[in-house]
Design a protein around this motif. Structure first.
Motif, PDB file in Angstrom:
ATOM      1  N   TRP A 137      45.833  34.832  46.657  1.00  0.00           N
ATOM      2  CA  TRP A 137      46.720  34.431  47.757  1.00  0.00           C
ATOM      3  C   TRP A 137      46.286  35.067  49.074  1.00  0.00           C
ATOM      4  CZ3 TRP A 137      49.477  30.414  48.257  1.00  0.00           C
ATOM      5  CH2 TRP A 137      50.141  29.827  47.174  1.00  0.00           C
TER       6      TRP A 137
ATOM      7  N   TRP B   5      41.502  31.528  41.115  1.00  0.00           N
ATOM      8  CA  TRP B   5      42.466  30.561  40.589  1.00  0.00           C
ATOM      9  C   TRP B   5      41.859  29.666  39.507  1.00  0.00           C
ATOM     10  CZ3 TRP B   5      44.674  29.706  46.114  1.00  0.00           C
ATOM     11  CH2 TRP B   5      45.808  30.506  46.274  1.00  0.00           C
TER      12      TRP B   5
ATOM     13  N   ASN C 245      47.597  25.222  42.846  1.00  0.00           N
ATOM     14  CA  ASN C 245      46.885  26.186  43.686  1.00  0.00           C
ATOM     15  C   ASN C 245      45.399  25.879  43.771  1.00  0.00           C
ATOM     16  OD1 ASN C 245      49.332  27.445  43.930  1.00  0.00           O
ATOM     17  ND2 ASN C 245      48.713  29.381  43.005  1.00  0.00           N
TER      18      ASN C 245
END
Length: 312
Positions: free
Chosen positions: A47, A76, A86
């Motif tokens: 993130w 991810w 994502n």
């Protein structure tokens, strides 16, 4: 982890309020902290890499943004798999930065994959899916397929209006993109109408013109007015765009270079050659630093500068 989370949240707040250099500082600290505490493959680190990519893109550091998005994608992909939203998001982000770097074939491949992931994971009418659809329109425009671009843009605009209402900021992007196509094919009044609508939306949601998009809208209107031969109006709005961009993006951002270039072209037309030369030198310098001395956008600015230098 709590300290890293706090650093990340402060960085995100700085980003949202336009304090980009400060946001970069906090994101850097978050990355180092999360690597040390959580390791290099933790989803929280992805993130931060993803958000750093957004930030570097805003600052015009597209190569740095690509590196950050790639780091997020690797994490991810390994942790969440290739069907997770994502993963679709970071593919979309990588496609966007590839398009900014003029790597259009790579951008096309990434956007196509992102659209597939987002459709399967989120559905056709999700805002993220619509964003990818819209950006595929932009890519088609850059590849010269204006017919396909218009069709994709209008499809995205219809879905956004239905989902978000006519005054949502996303609709400003739809209007901007359609305006760009109309400008390219010479439909200047249509382009002006779309750009003006984008300006109204962005001005309405950003008090005191507190966002770079307010500068973008004015820049686009200025380009169109110049095409229509309305030099005085174009100059006024170009200067407003440059002021907004310098304030919110800094003096060396590529968008500032774009404003300097167009204003330099205007002054060249108006035979104000010394003012034109100063702006075009600045545009050339920024583009060379951002894209490299041999990039076509750098050459564009240099060619305009040479014309003016010949006139002096």
């Amino acid at each position: 982890p709590d300290t890293a989370d706090t650093l990340h949240d402060i960085g995100e707040l700085c980003y949202k309020t336009g304090k980009y250099e400060l946001a970069k500082k906090y994101y850097d600290q978050t990355i180092q902290s999360r690597k040390k505490i959580l390791g290099t493959k933790h989803p929280s680190l992805a993130w931060t890499f993803n958000n750093m990519g957004y930030l570097l893109g805003k600052l015009g550091d597209y190569k740095g943004a690509a590196d950050s998005f790639t780091n997020a994608m690797k994490i991810w992909k390994k942790v969440l798999g290739t069907q997770h939203p994502n993963y679709g998001m970071v593919l979309h982000n990588l496609a966007w930065v590839s398009m900014k770097l003029e790597n259009l074939k790579e951008a096309n491949s990434l956007y196509t994959e992102a659209l597939k992931v987002r459709r399967e994971a989120l559905g056709d009418q999700h805002p993220d899916t619509i964003d990818t659809l819209n950006d595929l329109g932009e890519l088609s425009y850059k590849l010269g397929d204006t017919k396909k671009a218009i069709a994709l843009y209008k499809q995205a605009m219809t879905l956004r209006t239905k989902l978000l209402g006519p005054n949502h900021p996303s609709l400003a992007w739809s209007n901007t993109n359609l305006g760009n196509v109309m400008l390219k094919i010479g439909h200047y009044q249509d382009a002006l109408r779309f750009f003006d609508q984008a300006k109204k939306i962005w001005d309405n949601v950003n008090a005191n013109l507190s966002h770079p998009n307010c500068g973008l809208a004015r820049h686009n209107i200025g380009v169109t007015l110049l095409k229509l031969g309305q030099i005085e109006k174009a100059q006024e709005i170009f200067l407003a765009a440059l002021q907004i961009r310098e304030k919110h993006l800094g003096p060396t951002h590529t968008d500032v270079a774009d404003s300097c270039l167009e204003l330099g072209k205007l002054y060249t037309i108006a035979e104000r050659y010394e003012e034109a030369a100063e702006l075009l030198e600045r545009a050339s310098s920024i583009r060379s630093a951002s894209f490299g001395p041999n990039h076509k956008l750098t050459y564009e600015a240099i060619d305009c500068l040479r014309v003016v230098q010949w006139k002096l």
